[in-house]
Enzyme design. Sequence first.
Site, short mmCIF file in Angstrom:
data_model
loop_
_atom_site.label_atom_id
_atom_site.label_comp_id
_atom_site.label_asym_id
_atom_site.label_seq_id
_atom_site.Cartn_x
_atom_site.Cartn_y
_atom_site.Cartn_z
N ASP A 94 -5.19 -12.60 -0.25
CA ASP A 94 -6.37 -12.26 0.53
C ASP A 94 -7.61 -12.52 -0.31
O ASP A 94 -7.77 -11.94 -1.39
CB ASP A 94 -6.31 -10.79 0.94
CG ASP A 94 -7.43 -10.39 1.90
OD1 ASP A 94 -8.31 -11.22 2.18
OD2 ASP A 94 -7.41 -9.24 2.37
N HIS A 134 -10.82 -12.13 1.01
CA HIS A 134 -11.93 -11.31 1.51
C HIS A 134 -13.20 -12.13 1.71
O HIS A 134 -14.31 -11.61 1.57
CB HIS A 134 -12.21 -10.16 0.54
CG HIS A 134 -11.55 -8.87 0.92
ND1 HIS A 134 -12.14 -7.64 0.75
CD2 HIS A 134 -10.33 -8.63 1.44
CE1 HIS A 134 -11.33 -6.69 1.15
NE2 HIS A 134 -10.22 -7.27 1.58
N GLU A 191 -9.65 -10.41 10.79
CA GLU A 191 -9.95 -8.99 10.72
C GLU A 191 -11.40 -8.69 11.09
O GLU A 191 -11.72 -7.56 11.48
CB GLU A 191 -9.63 -8.42 9.35
CG GLU A 191 -10.54 -8.91 8.23
CD GLU A 191 -10.05 -8.46 6.87
OE1 GLU A 191 -10.61 -7.48 6.36
OE2 GLU A 191 -9.12 -9.09 6.33
N ASP A 198 -7.56 -6.92 14.23
CA ASP A 198 -7.35 -5.52 13.87
C ASP A 198 -7.44 -4.70 15.14
O ASP A 198 -8.46 -4.71 15.82
CB ASP A 198 -8.42 -5.08 12.86
CG ASP A 198 -8.15 -3.70 12.28
OD1 ASP A 198 -7.92 -2.77 13.09
OD2 ASP A 198 -8.18 -3.55 11.05
N HIS A 243 -4.04 -7.18 11.35
CA HIS A 243 -4.65 -6.52 10.20
C HIS A 243 -4.57 -5.02 10.42
O HIS A 243 -4.88 -4.52 11.49
CB HIS A 243 -6.11 -6.97 10.13
CG HIS A 243 -6.90 -6.41 9.00
ND1 HIS A 243 -7.80 -5.38 9.17
CD2 HIS A 243 -6.94 -6.73 7.68
CE1 HIS A 243 -8.37 -5.10 8.01
NE2 HIS A 243 -7.87 -5.90 7.10
#
Length: 381
Positions: free
Chosen positions: A183, A185, A235, A257, A284
Amino acid sequence: MRITSLKTYPVAPRWLFLRIDTDEGITGWGEPVVEGRAATVAAAVEELSDYLVGADPLRIEDHWQVLTRGGFYRGGPVLSSAVAGIDQALWDIAGKAYGVPVHRLLGGPVRDRIRVYSWIGGDTPSDVADAALAQVEAGFTAVKMNASGALRLLDTPAETKGIAARLAAVREAVGDGIDVALDFHGRLTLPMARRVLPMLEPYLPFFVEEPVVPELTRDLAAVTASTSIPIATGERLYSRWDFRPALEAGIAVAQPDISHAGGISETRRIAALAEVHDVSLAPHCPLGPIALAASLQVGFATPNLLIQEQSLGIHYNEHADLLDYLVDPSVFAYADGHVPLMEAPGLGIEVDATEVERAAARGHRWRSPVWRRDDGSLTEW
């Protein structure tokens, strides 16, 4: 049956729970939250309650349409998350009213268990291989790690090679029988993504998550074209319309998500849209037990589900964890890295209302960390 009240509960470590009560004694639970903005989402839920109190809770789709489109201004993380938690709670009520788990209302299960993965850190390289081995010993067959710490717009060869070295260490530790996802981000710029991703290919990561920020979704095609690694994102995308350019850009894994992307109703539609593009679903979920239960209910009924994220033991949960808010925590008793089919009505869990009340009395004011580069400028956390 009519809705009588909606009440939100800010509970540690950084979650917001929602309880919807009805005049027939059936209660539904949801998890509407934007991490770091729980009070803002709670205010949105309170505003939306003006429409819902007195309404039939079983008109889920009609409520979803009114809550997302009836206010003229629409979309965004706060409104979408408020609607997501409400939607989860309404599906919970519906399942309990009909005496079946939500996945039965979505067409019935297409699998008997769902594979889950566990998080192992990775912001810093220390002990990440040992952390991965610990999760494998706990029975997980897949792990996810942060790929790096803070990065410059174009970082040094040492930092760039360090990202690959970190993955190499984990791969060497766990072998080829375990999946390892990374991940970012959104910490990579597009040029850095094109430089870094080919260096990771020899270690065959399960997928690379959110290599660039969601503002660059329309440019994801350049990323997917630069590597054979499956690219995952989602996400910070909140609707099927947000996902459309990502799917068209050639991502391999969609990650809505369920507490941000409109709840069970919209996540189900995003999954179907992803299937049209031959894209897998991996929701997510670094959140609490209600969000996880809702995600699993969708996953049991979704043909293109790949795997499910879960946050048990994640570093965010230092002072409270998923099982702390459940009457029967055995529902999340993972076996060989899987969750068995959930058969209890509604979301399939029983929330410990007493513990929720106790935790909400303490509350929280969790905020996202603010990261800065060595020159003092803001960077992606």
